[in-house]
Design a protein around this motif. Sequence first.
Motif, PDB file in Angstrom:
ATOM      1  N   GLY A  45      -9.351  -7.221   0.307  1.00 16.21           N
ATOM      2  CA  GLY A  45      -8.088  -6.498   0.308  1.00 16.21           C
ATOM      3  C   GLY A  45      -8.279  -5.029   0.005  1.00 16.21           C
ATOM      4  O   GLY A  45      -9.300  -4.617  -0.551  1.00 16.21           O
ATOM      5  N   GLU A  46      -7.269  -4.272   0.386  1.00 16.37           N
ATOM      6  CA  GLU A  46      -7.237  -2.835   0.127  1.00 16.37           C
ATOM      7  C   GLU A  46      -5.804  -2.475  -0.220  1.00 16.37           C
ATOM      8  O   GLU A  46      -4.898  -2.682   0.589  1.00 16.37           O
ATOM      9  CB  GLU A  46      -7.716  -2.086   1.370  1.00 16.37           C
ATOM     10  CG  GLU A  46      -7.767  -0.592   1.205  1.00 16.37           C
ATOM     11  CD  GLU A  46      -8.268   0.095   2.470  1.00 16.37           C
ATOM     12  OE1 GLU A  46      -9.315  -0.321   3.015  1.00 16.37           O
ATOM     13  OE2 GLU A  46      -7.588   1.025   2.924  1.00 16.37           O
ATOM     14  N   LYS A  47      -5.576  -1.958  -1.423  1.00 20.28           N
ATOM     15  CA  LYS A  47      -4.230  -1.660  -1.906  1.00 20.28           C
ATOM     16  C   LYS A  47      -3.902  -0.190  -1.722  1.00 20.28           C
ATOM     17  O   LYS A  47      -4.722   0.678  -2.008  1.00 20.28           O
ATOM     18  CB  LYS A  47      -4.128  -2.027  -3.395  1.00 20.28           C
ATOM     19  CG  LYS A  47      -2.728  -1.904  -3.948  1.00 20.28           C
ATOM     20  CD  LYS A  47      -2.679  -2.443  -5.363  1.00 20.28           C
ATOM     21  CE  LYS A  47      -1.328  -2.399  -6.010  1.00 20.28           C
ATOM     22  NZ  LYS A  47      -0.280  -1.668  -5.422  1.00 20.28           N
ATOM     23  N   HIS A  48      -2.672   0.053  -1.245  1.00 20.12           N
ATOM     24  CA  HIS A  48      -2.121   1.399  -1.124  1.00 20.12           C
ATOM     25  C   HIS A  48      -0.769   1.418  -1.838  1.00 20.12           C
ATOM     26  O   HIS A  48      -0.286   0.378  -2.290  1.00 20.12           O
ATOM     27  CB  HIS A  48      -1.957   1.777   0.355  1.00 20.12           C
ATOM     28  CG  HIS A  48      -3.257   1.821   1.083  1.00 20.12           C
ATOM     29  ND1 HIS A  48      -3.997   2.979   1.212  1.00 20.12           N
ATOM     30  CD2 HIS A  48      -3.971   0.854   1.700  1.00 20.12           C
ATOM     31  CE1 HIS A  48      -5.100   2.719   1.885  1.00 20.12           C
ATOM     32  NE2 HIS A  48      -5.109   1.439   2.198  1.00 20.12           N
ATOM     33  N   ALA A  49      -0.152   2.572  -1.927  1.00 20.87           N
ATOM     34  CA  ALA A  49       1.099   2.698  -2.684  1.00 20.87           C
ATOM     35  C   ALA A  49       2.206   1.787  -2.164  1.00 20.87           C
ATOM     36  O   ALA A  49       2.922   1.160  -2.939  1.00 20.87           O
ATOM     37  CB  ALA A  49       1.575   4.149  -2.678  1.00 20.87           C
ATOM     38  N   ASP A  50       2.353   1.678  -0.834  1.00 20.57           N
ATOM     39  CA  ASP A  50       3.469   0.900  -0.283  1.00 20.57           C
ATOM     40  C   ASP A  50       3.029  -0.203   0.681  1.00 20.57           C
ATOM     41  O   ASP A  50       3.849  -0.779   1.376  1.00 20.57           O
ATOM     42  CB  ASP A  50       4.463   1.821   0.412  1.00 20.57           C
ATOM     43  CG  ASP A  50       3.864   2.550   1.603  1.00 20.57           C
ATOM     44  OD1 ASP A  50       2.624   2.469   1.813  1.00 20.57           O
ATOM     45  OD2 ASP A  50       4.624   3.207   2.335  1.00 20.57           O
ATOM     46  N   HIS A  51       1.731  -0.489   0.717  1.00 22.39           N
ATOM     47  CA  HIS A  51       1.243  -1.560   1.574  1.00 22.39           C
ATOM     48  C   HIS A  51      -0.158  -1.985   1.125  1.00 22.39           C
ATOM     49  O   HIS A  51      -0.803  -1.288   0.342  1.00 22.39           O
ATOM     50  CB  HIS A  51       1.219  -1.138   3.050  1.00 22.39           C
ATOM     51  CG  HIS A  51       0.249  -0.039   3.354  1.00 22.39           C
ATOM     52  ND1 HIS A  51       0.528   1.288   3.113  1.00 22.39           N
ATOM     53  CD2 HIS A  51      -0.995  -0.068   3.877  1.00 22.39           C
ATOM     54  CE1 HIS A  51      -0.499   2.025   3.490  1.00 22.39           C
ATOM     55  NE2 HIS A  51      -1.454   1.221   3.948  1.00 22.39           N
ATOM     56  N   SER A  52      -0.574  -3.139   1.603  1.00 24.58           N
ATOM     57  CA  SER A  52      -1.930  -3.620   1.384  1.00 24.58           C
ATOM     58  C   SER A  52      -2.472  -4.156   2.703  1.00 24.58           C
ATOM     59  O   SER A  52      -1.704  -4.623   3.544  1.00 24.58           O
ATOM     60  CB  SER A  52      -1.966  -4.750   0.341  1.00 24.58           C
ATOM     61  OG  SER A  52      -1.705  -4.250  -0.949  1.00 24.58           O
ATOM     62  N   PHE A  53      -3.782  -4.061   2.855  1.00 27.10           N
ATOM     63  CA  PHE A  53      -4.469  -4.663   3.994  1.00 27.10           C
ATOM     64  C   PHE A  53      -5.302  -5.837   3.489  1.00 27.10           C
ATOM     65  O   PHE A  53      -5.903  -5.758   2.413  1.00 27.10           O
ATOM     66  CB  PHE A  53      -5.418  -3.667   4.669  1.00 27.10           C
ATOM     67  CG  PHE A  53      -4.739  -2.570   5.413  1.00 27.10           C
ATOM     68  CD1 PHE A  53      -4.026  -2.814   6.580  1.00 27.10           C
ATOM     69  CD2 PHE A  53      -4.819  -1.250   4.966  1.00 27.10           C
ATOM     70  CE1 PHE A  53      -3.399  -1.797   7.277  1.00 27.10           C
ATOM     71  CE2 PHE A  53      -4.204  -0.226   5.651  1.00 27.10           C
ATOM     72  CZ  PHE A  53      -3.495  -0.497   6.811  1.00 27.10           C
ATOM     73  N   PHE A  54      -5.339  -6.895   4.290  1.00 29.74           N
ATOM     74  CA  PHE A  54      -6.191  -8.044   3.993  1.00 29.74           C
ATOM     75  C   PHE A  54      -6.972  -8.381   5.246  1.00 29.74           C
ATOM     76  O   PHE A  54      -6.376  -8.679   6.280  1.00 29.74           O
ATOM     77  CB  PHE A  54      -5.351  -9.259   3.576  1.00 29.74           C
ATOM     78  CG  PHE A  54      -4.497  -8.986   2.370  1.00 29.74           C
ATOM     79  CD1 PHE A  54      -5.041  -9.062   1.100  1.00 29.74           C
ATOM     80  CD2 PHE A  54      -3.167  -8.659   2.521  1.00 29.74           C
ATOM     81  CE1 PHE A  54      -4.258  -8.821  -0.014  1.00 29.74           C
ATOM     82  CE2 PHE A  54      -2.384  -8.398   1.410  1.00 29.74           C
ATOM     83  CZ  PHE A  54      -2.925  -8.480   0.140  1.00 29.74           C
ATOM     84  N   ASP A  55      -8.291  -8.303   5.177  1.00 30.63           N
ATOM     85  CA  ASP A  55      -9.146  -8.740   6.265  1.00 30.63           C
ATOM     86  C   ASP A  55      -9.506 -10.198   5.990  1.00 30.63           C
ATOM     87  O   ASP A  55     -10.081 -10.504   4.930  1.00 30.63           O
ATOM     88  CB  ASP A  55     -10.392  -7.886   6.378  1.00 30.63           C
ATOM     89  CG  ASP A  55     -10.105  -6.520   6.992  1.00 30.63           C
ATOM     90  OD1 ASP A  55      -9.026  -6.365   7.619  1.00 30.63           O
ATOM     91  OD2 ASP A  55     -10.934  -5.617   6.861  1.00 30.63           O
ATOM     92  N   VAL A  56      -9.159 -11.081   6.928  1.00 30.16           N
ATOM     93  CA  VAL A  56      -9.309 -12.510   6.751  1.00 30.16           C
ATOM     94  C   VAL A  56     -10.459 -13.003   7.621  1.00 30.16           C
ATOM     95  O   VAL A  56     -10.501 -12.739   8.824  1.00 30.16           O
ATOM     96  CB  VAL A  56      -7.989 -13.239   7.110  1.00 30.16           C
ATOM     97  CG1 VAL A  56      -8.153 -14.745   6.977  1.00 30.16           C
ATOM     98  CG2 VAL A  56      -6.854 -12.728   6.224  1.00 30.16           C
ATOM     99  N   PHE A  57     -11.381 -13.746   6.993  1.00 24.53           N
ATOM    100  CA  PHE A  57     -12.565 -14.255   7.656  1.00 24.53           C
ATOM    101  C   PHE A  57     -12.558 -15.780   7.609  1.00 24.53           C
ATOM    102  O   PHE A  57     -12.318 -16.375   6.552  1.00 24.53           O
ATOM    103  CB  PHE A  57     -13.840 -13.759   6.973  1.00 24.53           C
ATOM    104  CG  PHE A  57     -13.987 -12.259   7.019  1.00 24.53           C
ATOM    105  CD1 PHE A  57     -14.760 -11.661   8.015  1.00 24.53           C
ATOM    106  CD2 PHE A  57     -13.368 -11.458   6.084  1.00 24.53           C
ATOM    107  CE1 PHE A  57     -14.900 -10.278   8.068  1.00 24.53           C
ATOM    108  CE2 PHE A  57     -13.506 -10.068   6.129  1.00 24.53           C
ATOM    109  CZ  PHE A  57     -14.263  -9.483   7.119  1.00 24.53           C
TER     110      PHE A  57
END
Length: 159
Positions: free
Chosen positions: A144-156
């Motif tokens: 995961g990668e957290k930002h102020a108003d969103h997060s990204f999740f790379d799923v494997f």
Amino acid sequence: MTQPIFTPPLEFAFRIRLDFPPGARSRFALPGGTLRGYVPVIGGTVTGPRLNGTVIAHSGGDWPLIRPDGVIAFDARYLIHAEDGTPIQVFNRGYAHAPAHIQARIEAGEPIDPADNYFRISPVFEAPGGPHDWLTRTVFAGTGEKHADHSFFDVFAVG
């Protein structure tokens, strides 16, 4: 030294972007010095070689447990609307932790190098029979990668 039976490969399946409302997050104290948080999911996208779609706005959220040792234990649930119209339920748990100065930058909404924040997830999916039922019989791990108003999740997918 014991050797592993088999080292499974990881295959990138898709990226989830979760959007959150701006501003402070809800938090309340629990016994033992922990905090329980809540943040609603207000939308997002799913893109990748094995799944594309949108995150259904207001279909869930994340209820993180913030421990006194600085570890954040995630517990998120929300719905994905696959490109073909299939509804998919996501149950996502994981852990994030970083040194105090990095965590302070994350809390302030400042960008950080994702390598400075241990952010790992193990999502589980519910999907009806059909083209997406592979999600219900595959083990997944992600970052995961957290930002102020969103997060990204790379799923494997674990092979």
